[in-house]
Design an enzyme around this catalytic site. Sequence first.
Site, PDB file in Angstrom:
ATOM      1  N   HIS A  99      32.765  67.939  93.092  1.00 33.81           N
ATOM      2  CA  HIS A  99      32.379  66.541  93.249  1.00 33.81           C
ATOM      3  C   HIS A  99      31.653  66.049  92.013  1.00 33.81           C
ATOM      4  CE1 HIS A  99      29.234  69.146  94.927  1.00 33.81           C
ATOM      5  NE2 HIS A  99      28.355  68.254  94.506  1.00 33.81           N
ATOM      6  N   ILE A 100      31.827  64.767  91.764  1.00 33.83           N
ATOM      7  CA  ILE A 100      31.134  64.102  90.661  1.00 33.83           C
ATOM      8  C   ILE A 100      30.103  63.173  91.278  1.00 33.83           C
ATOM      9  CG2 ILE A 100      31.355  62.597  88.649  1.00 33.83           C
ATOM     10  CD1 ILE A 100      34.334  63.353  88.512  1.00 33.83           C
TER      11      ILE A 100
HETATM   12  P1  DGP Z   1      25.427  69.319  94.721  1.00 32.51           P
HETATM   13  O1  DGP Z   1      23.996  69.724  94.737  1.00 32.51           O
HETATM   14  O2  DGP Z   1      25.894  68.901  93.317  1.00 32.51           O
HETATM   15  O3  DGP Z   1      26.341  70.339  95.359  1.00 32.51           O
HETATM   16  O4  DGP Z   1      25.498  67.966  95.562  1.00 32.51           O
HETATM   17  C1  DGP Z   1      25.837  67.919  96.898  1.00 32.51           C
HETATM   18  C2  DGP Z   1      25.446  66.564  97.397  1.00 32.51           C
HETATM   19  O5  DGP Z   1      26.072  66.344  98.648  1.00 32.51           O
HETATM   20  C3  DGP Z   1      23.956  66.362  97.633  1.00 32.51           C
HETATM   21  O6  DGP Z   1      23.461  65.365  96.737  1.00 32.51           O
HETATM   22  C4  DGP Z   1      23.837  65.891  99.059  1.00 32.51           C
HETATM   23  C5  DGP Z   1      25.251  65.549  99.447  1.00 32.51           C
HETATM   24  N1  DGP Z   1      25.589  65.853 100.825  1.00 32.51           N
HETATM   25  C6  DGP Z   1      25.433  67.037 101.463  1.00 32.51           C
HETATM   26  N2  DGP Z   1      25.865  66.958 102.727  1.00 32.51           N
HETATM   27  C7  DGP Z   1      26.336  65.684 102.894  1.00 32.51           C
HETATM   28  C8  DGP Z   1      26.916  65.004 103.994  1.00 32.51           C
HETATM   29  O7  DGP Z   1      27.113  65.530 105.089  1.00 32.51           O
HETATM   30  N3  DGP Z   1      27.258  63.699 103.785  1.00 32.51           N
HETATM   31  C9  DGP Z   1      27.065  63.077 102.581  1.00 32.51           C
HETATM   32  N4  DGP Z   1      27.436  61.812 102.482  1.00 32.51           N
HETATM   33  N5  DGP Z   1      26.526  63.705 101.518  1.00 32.51           N
HETATM   34  C10 DGP Z   1      26.157  64.989 101.681  1.00 32.51           C
END
Ligand code: DGP
Length: 113
Positions: A99-100
């Site tokens: 993801h970005i």
């Molecule tokens: P990273 O640390 O780069 O793997 O970022 C993962 C991101 O994903 C973090 O900023 C929070 C987000 N995230 C985790 N779980 C969920 C979810 O269930 N829904 C959404 N919208 N974002 C999520």
Amino acid sequence: MTDTIFQKIIDKELPADIVYEDDISLVFKDINPVAPTHLLIIPKKRIEKVSDSTKEDEELLGHLLLVAGEVARKLGLEDTFRLVINNGEGAQQTVFHLHIHLISGRKLSWPPG
Ligand code: DGP
């Protein structure tokens, strides 16, 4: 391979605030924003992290950047935003579906820390 949270969002098994979708990508709001605008741009194809991508993913990876620019333009953010990809646990990657992060809406400092 067990499904990640992002796979469940792609499959619409988990709700998310989706701001853009096409055949190969999805953009939704980060659940834990670090700025007024914090979006996640993901491929629908399961790639755990950017270092797992291959030559086959060349077009897909380019597409994700084009989507980032398009979404930023649509939101009027084209002058100030940051794209971040965390690769691996040591870089704070917590969801192992590439993801970005698109972060915007406030002054962004450098280095990011
Ligand atoms: P990273 O640390 O780069 O793997 O970022 C993962 C991101 O994903 C973090 O900023 C929070 C987000 N995230 C985790 N779980 C969920 C979810 O269930 N829904 C959404 N919208 N974002 C999520």
